[in-house]
Design an enzyme around this catalytic site. Structure first.
Site, PDB file in Angstrom:
ATOM      1  N   HIS A  49       0.896  -0.937   0.135  1.00 19.85           N
ATOM      2  CA  HIS A  49       0.158   0.147   0.224  1.00 19.85           C
ATOM      3  C   HIS A  49       1.317   1.156  -0.039  1.00 19.85           C
ATOM      4  CE1 HIS A  49      -3.187   2.634   1.438  1.00 19.85           C
ATOM      5  NE2 HIS A  49      -4.109   1.152   1.079  1.00 19.85           N
ATOM      6  N   ILE A  55       1.701   4.311   1.544  1.00 21.99           N
ATOM      7  CA  ILE A  55       1.082   5.342   2.206  1.00 21.99           C
ATOM      8  C   ILE A  55       0.328   5.099   3.348  1.00 21.99           C
ATOM      9  CG2 ILE A  55      -0.857   6.970   1.937  1.00 21.99           C
ATOM     10  CD1 ILE A  55      -0.913   7.284  -0.991  1.00 21.99           C
ATOM     11  N   GLY A  58      -5.916   3.967   5.685  1.00 20.56           N
ATOM     12  CA  GLY A  58      -6.986   5.072   6.414  1.00 20.56           C
ATOM     13  C   GLY A  58      -7.500   4.147   7.302  1.00 20.56           C
ATOM     14  N   VAL A  59      -7.433   3.451   7.102  1.00 20.47           N
ATOM     15  CA  VAL A  59      -8.660   1.946   7.716  1.00 20.47           C
ATOM     16  C   VAL A  59      -7.625   1.826   8.905  1.00 20.47           C
ATOM     17  CG1 VAL A  59     -10.051   0.855   5.918  1.00 20.47           C
ATOM     18  CG2 VAL A  59      -7.941   0.144   6.883  1.00 20.47           C
ATOM     19  N   GLU A  63      -8.144   2.287  12.840  1.00 15.58           N
ATOM     20  CA  GLU A  63      -7.934   1.799  14.091  1.00 15.58           C
ATOM     21  C   GLU A  63      -6.707   2.099  15.018  1.00 15.58           C
ATOM     22  OE1 GLU A  63      -7.868  -2.079  16.718  1.00 15.58           O
ATOM     23  OE2 GLU A  63      -9.036  -1.787  14.853  1.00 15.58           O
TER      24      GLU A  63
END
Length: 147
Positions: A49, A55, A58-59, A63
């Site tokens: 990623h 990067i 976002g998840v 978290e």
């Protein structure tokens, strides 16, 4: 109140590669909490990623904020090791800027309310003074089922 990684690991069940909080910088029980994640290029998620343009997903920022919220609830309400945290909701999530290797992610959560064991937080994540992510988070605790 400041907590280092060893103290955090006594409170949260998460471990590498899923423990996403390195330090608690501020805790005002019943009010707010501030935690830090040092983002390094060695994070396993950067392999995919994205190759050549890493990067932080976002998840995983969400978290990390949820883990900071878990520390808040555990300390504020003296929740014992016989309980497990369940992340039960995310609302109004916005991803404003990418989080990159070398960034220091600062997560600030304030408690909106806690009714019948359901914790509601307003979470914001920053790199420096730049807002990178925000979301409303909900979590609860249940009896640990170690069968």
């Amino acid at each position: 109140m400041v907590l280092d990684i060893n103290e955090i690991m006594k409170l949260l069940p998460h471990r590498y590669p899923f423990l996403l909080v390195d330090r608690i910088d501020l805790l005002e029980p019943g009010v707010r909490i501030v935690g830090t994640k040092n983002v390094t290029v060695n994070e396993p998620f950067f392999q995919g990623h994205f190759p050549g343009h890493p990067i932080m997903p976002g998840v995983l920022i969400i978290e990390a904020m949820a883990q900071v919220g878990g520390v808040f609830a555990i300390i504020s309400d003296k929740i014992g090791p016989d309980k497990v945290t369940y992340f039960v909701g995310i609302d109004n999530a916005r991803f404003r800027k990418p989080v990159l290797p070398g960034d220091v992610l600062r997560m600030e959560l304030e408690i909106i309310n806690c009714r019948r064991g359901l914790y509601c937080f307003k979470g914001r994540a920053f790199v420096g003074e730049t807002l990178v992510t925000e979301a409303d988070l909900k979590a609860t605790f249940a009896d640990r089922n170690d069968s």
